[in-house]
Design a protein around this motif. Sequence first.
Motif, PDB file in Angstrom:
ATOM      1  N   THR A 162     -48.694 -41.710  30.897  1.00  0.00           N
ATOM      2  CA  THR A 162     -49.372 -41.248  29.692  1.00  0.00           C
ATOM      3  C   THR A 162     -50.484 -40.273  30.046  1.00  0.00           C
ATOM      4  N   VAL A 163     -51.267 -40.587  31.066  1.00  0.00           N
ATOM      5  CA  VAL A 163     -52.357 -39.718  31.482  1.00  0.00           C
ATOM      6  C   VAL A 163     -51.813 -38.389  31.993  1.00  0.00           C
ATOM      7  N   ILE A 164     -50.752 -38.418  32.783  1.00  0.00           N
ATOM      8  CA  ILE A 164     -50.154 -37.191  33.305  1.00  0.00           C
ATOM      9  C   ILE A 164     -49.605 -36.341  32.165  1.00  0.00           C
ATOM     10  N   SER A 165     -48.933 -36.966  31.211  1.00  0.00           N
ATOM     11  CA  SER A 165     -48.393 -36.219  30.067  1.00  0.00           C
ATOM     12  C   SER A 165     -49.510 -35.600  29.243  1.00  0.00           C
ATOM     13  N   ALA A 166     -50.567 -36.347  29.021  1.00  0.00           N
ATOM     14  CA  ALA A 166     -51.690 -35.833  28.241  1.00  0.00           C
ATOM     15  C   ALA A 166     -52.355 -34.671  28.966  1.00  0.00           C
ATOM     16  N   TYR A 167     -52.494 -34.775  30.271  1.00  0.00           N
ATOM     17  CA  TYR A 167     -53.106 -33.703  31.051  1.00  0.00           C
ATOM     18  C   TYR A 167     -52.213 -32.463  31.047  1.00  0.00           C
ATOM     19  N   ALA A 168     -50.918 -32.658  31.207  1.00  0.00           N
ATOM     20  CA  ALA A 168     -49.985 -31.534  31.271  1.00  0.00           C
ATOM     21  C   ALA A 168     -49.964 -30.766  29.962  1.00  0.00           C
ATOM     22  N   ALA A 169     -50.092 -31.433  28.841  1.00  0.00           N
ATOM     23  CA  ALA A 169     -50.041 -30.773  27.541  1.00  0.00           C
ATOM     24  C   ALA A 169     -51.318 -29.987  27.253  1.00  0.00           C
ATOM     25  N   ASN A 170     -52.318 -30.100  28.095  1.00  0.00           N
ATOM     26  CA  ASN A 170     -53.579 -29.429  27.851  1.00  0.00           C
ATOM     27  C   ASN A 170     -53.667 -28.038  28.453  1.00  0.00           C
ATOM     28  N   LYS A 171     -52.610 -27.518  29.046  1.00  0.00           N
ATOM     29  CA  LYS A 171     -52.639 -26.163  29.581  1.00  0.00           C
ATOM     30  C   LYS A 171     -52.595 -25.186  28.414  1.00  0.00           C
ATOM     31  N   THR A 172     -53.595 -24.359  28.343  1.00  0.00           N
ATOM     32  CA  THR A 172     -53.735 -23.451  27.217  1.00  0.00           C
ATOM     33  C   THR A 172     -53.130 -22.086  27.532  1.00  0.00           C
ATOM     34  N   ILE A 173     -52.430 -21.529  26.559  1.00  0.00           N
ATOM     35  CA  ILE A 173     -51.915 -20.165  26.658  1.00  0.00           C
ATOM     36  C   ILE A 173     -53.025 -19.256  26.153  1.00  0.00           C
ATOM     37  N   SER A 174     -53.615 -18.494  27.064  1.00  0.00           N
ATOM     38  CA  SER A 174     -54.748 -17.661  26.672  1.00  0.00           C
ATOM     39  C   SER A 174     -54.351 -16.227  26.341  1.00  0.00           C
ATOM     40  N   ASN A 175     -53.258 -15.744  26.896  1.00  0.00           N
ATOM     41  CA  ASN A 175     -52.777 -14.391  26.626  1.00  0.00           C
ATOM     42  C   ASN A 175     -51.308 -14.417  26.234  1.00  0.00           C
ATOM     43  N   VAL A 176     -50.949 -13.575  25.301  1.00  0.00           N
ATOM     44  CA  VAL A 176     -49.572 -13.494  24.814  1.00  0.00           C
ATOM     45  C   VAL A 176     -49.080 -12.062  24.981  1.00  0.00           C
ATOM     46  N   ASN A 177     -47.918 -11.908  25.611  1.00  0.00           N
ATOM     47  CA  ASN A 177     -47.297 -10.591  25.771  1.00  0.00           C
ATOM     48  C   ASN A 177     -45.934 -10.605  25.099  1.00  0.00           C
ATOM     49  N   ILE A 178     -45.754  -9.717  24.136  1.00  0.00           N
ATOM     50  CA  ILE A 178     -44.484  -9.588  23.417  1.00  0.00           C
ATOM     51  C   ILE A 178     -43.962  -8.188  23.674  1.00  0.00           C
ATOM     52  N   LYS A 179     -42.672  -8.086  23.953  1.00  0.00           N
ATOM     53  CA  LYS A 179     -42.054  -6.789  24.190  1.00  0.00           C
ATOM     54  C   LYS A 179     -40.971  -6.559  23.148  1.00  0.00           C
ATOM     55  N   ILE A 180     -40.908  -5.327  22.670  1.00  0.00           N
ATOM     56  CA  ILE A 180     -39.937  -4.978  21.634  1.00  0.00           C
ATOM     57  C   ILE A 180     -39.260  -3.669  22.002  1.00  0.00           C
ATOM     58  N   LYS A 181     -37.936  -3.685  21.965  1.00  0.00           N
ATOM     59  CA  LYS A 181     -37.154  -2.459  22.110  1.00  0.00           C
ATOM     60  C   LYS A 181     -36.427  -2.276  20.785  1.00  0.00           C
ATOM     61  N   SER A 182     -36.567  -1.099  20.205  1.00  0.00           N
ATOM     62  CA  SER A 182     -35.888  -0.876  18.931  1.00  0.00           C
ATOM     63  C   SER A 182     -34.989   0.344  19.011  1.00  0.00           C
ATOM     64  N   ASN A 183     -33.885   0.235  18.320  1.00  0.00           N
ATOM     65  CA  ASN A 183     -32.913   1.323  18.227  1.00  0.00           C
ATOM     66  C   ASN A 183     -32.631   1.536  16.743  1.00  0.00           C
ATOM     67  N   ILE A 184     -33.669   2.001  16.056  1.00  0.00           N
ATOM     68  CA  ILE A 184     -33.584   2.192  14.611  1.00  0.00           C
ATOM     69  C   ILE A 184     -33.572   3.687  14.330  1.00  0.00           C
ATOM     70  N   ASN A 185     -32.705   4.095  13.439  1.00  0.00           N
ATOM     71  CA  ASN A 185     -32.568   5.511  13.098  1.00  0.00           C
ATOM     72  C   ASN A 185     -32.986   5.753  11.655  1.00  0.00           C
ATOM     73  N   VAL A 186     -33.410   6.977  11.392  1.00  0.00           N
ATOM     74  CA  VAL A 186     -33.720   7.374  10.026  1.00  0.00           C
ATOM     75  C   VAL A 186     -32.465   7.180   9.188  1.00  0.00           C
ATOM     76  N   GLY A 187     -32.617   6.584   8.029  1.00  0.00           N
ATOM     77  CA  GLY A 187     -31.481   6.331   7.150  1.00  0.00           C
ATOM     78  C   GLY A 187     -30.933   4.921   7.264  1.00  0.00           C
ATOM     79  N   ASP A 188     -31.305   4.178   8.327  1.00  0.00           N
ATOM     80  CA  ASP A 188     -30.870   2.776   8.442  1.00  0.00           C
ATOM     81  C   ASP A 188     -31.506   1.952   7.325  1.00  0.00           C
ATOM     82  N   TYR A 189     -30.900   0.841   7.018  1.00  0.00           N
ATOM     83  CA  TYR A 189     -31.446  -0.091   6.037  1.00  0.00           C
ATOM     84  C   TYR A 189     -31.952  -1.326   6.773  1.00  0.00           C
ATOM     85  N   THR A 190     -33.165  -1.755   6.456  1.00  0.00           N
ATOM     86  CA  THR A 190     -33.737  -2.907   7.157  1.00  0.00           C
ATOM     87  C   THR A 190     -32.915  -4.171   6.929  1.00  0.00           C
TER      88      THR A 190
END
Length: 160
Positions: free
Chosen positions: A19-47
Amino acid sequence: MAKKAMLFMSILLTLIVNTVISAYAANKTISNVNIKIKSNINVGDYTDSLNISYGSDGSGSINVYTTSDRFDIVDAEITSGRSHVNIGDEIRMKITLEAKREYSFKGTYSSSNVSVSGGKYVSSSKNYGDLVVNIKLNPIKGTFEAPESVEWKDNEVGIA
């Protein structure tokens, strides 16, 4: 009787340690988030007809992914109201991130700790432990057609 007491204490100690190990492990905080996006959208496309895939090698019109081992992207949807894509449009999206078992999203997230490659950070909020990030894709590129009818009036002052 002593053996039963020792067995009981051994089991109890094992449960407490787990229980102590599980509680400790769940306490790691995500401080930075990196999201990457590649898009292949053309003029005239419909969302409405754009495919969203997860992963850098996805074959969708929009590929949303991360290289982090701390969270997964579990949902991405287009939230823009416009359905027909024009030059300069910045398509809005909502991306939901789910922390992996030993991590959690704590604190506040803003443009200083959320990085979006292929778009711009707009806002974020937490929803039942998940982080929901609202973004705008980079503007759609294209070339305008040449004007068909252009005229100049000599007697009026031009407007810049």
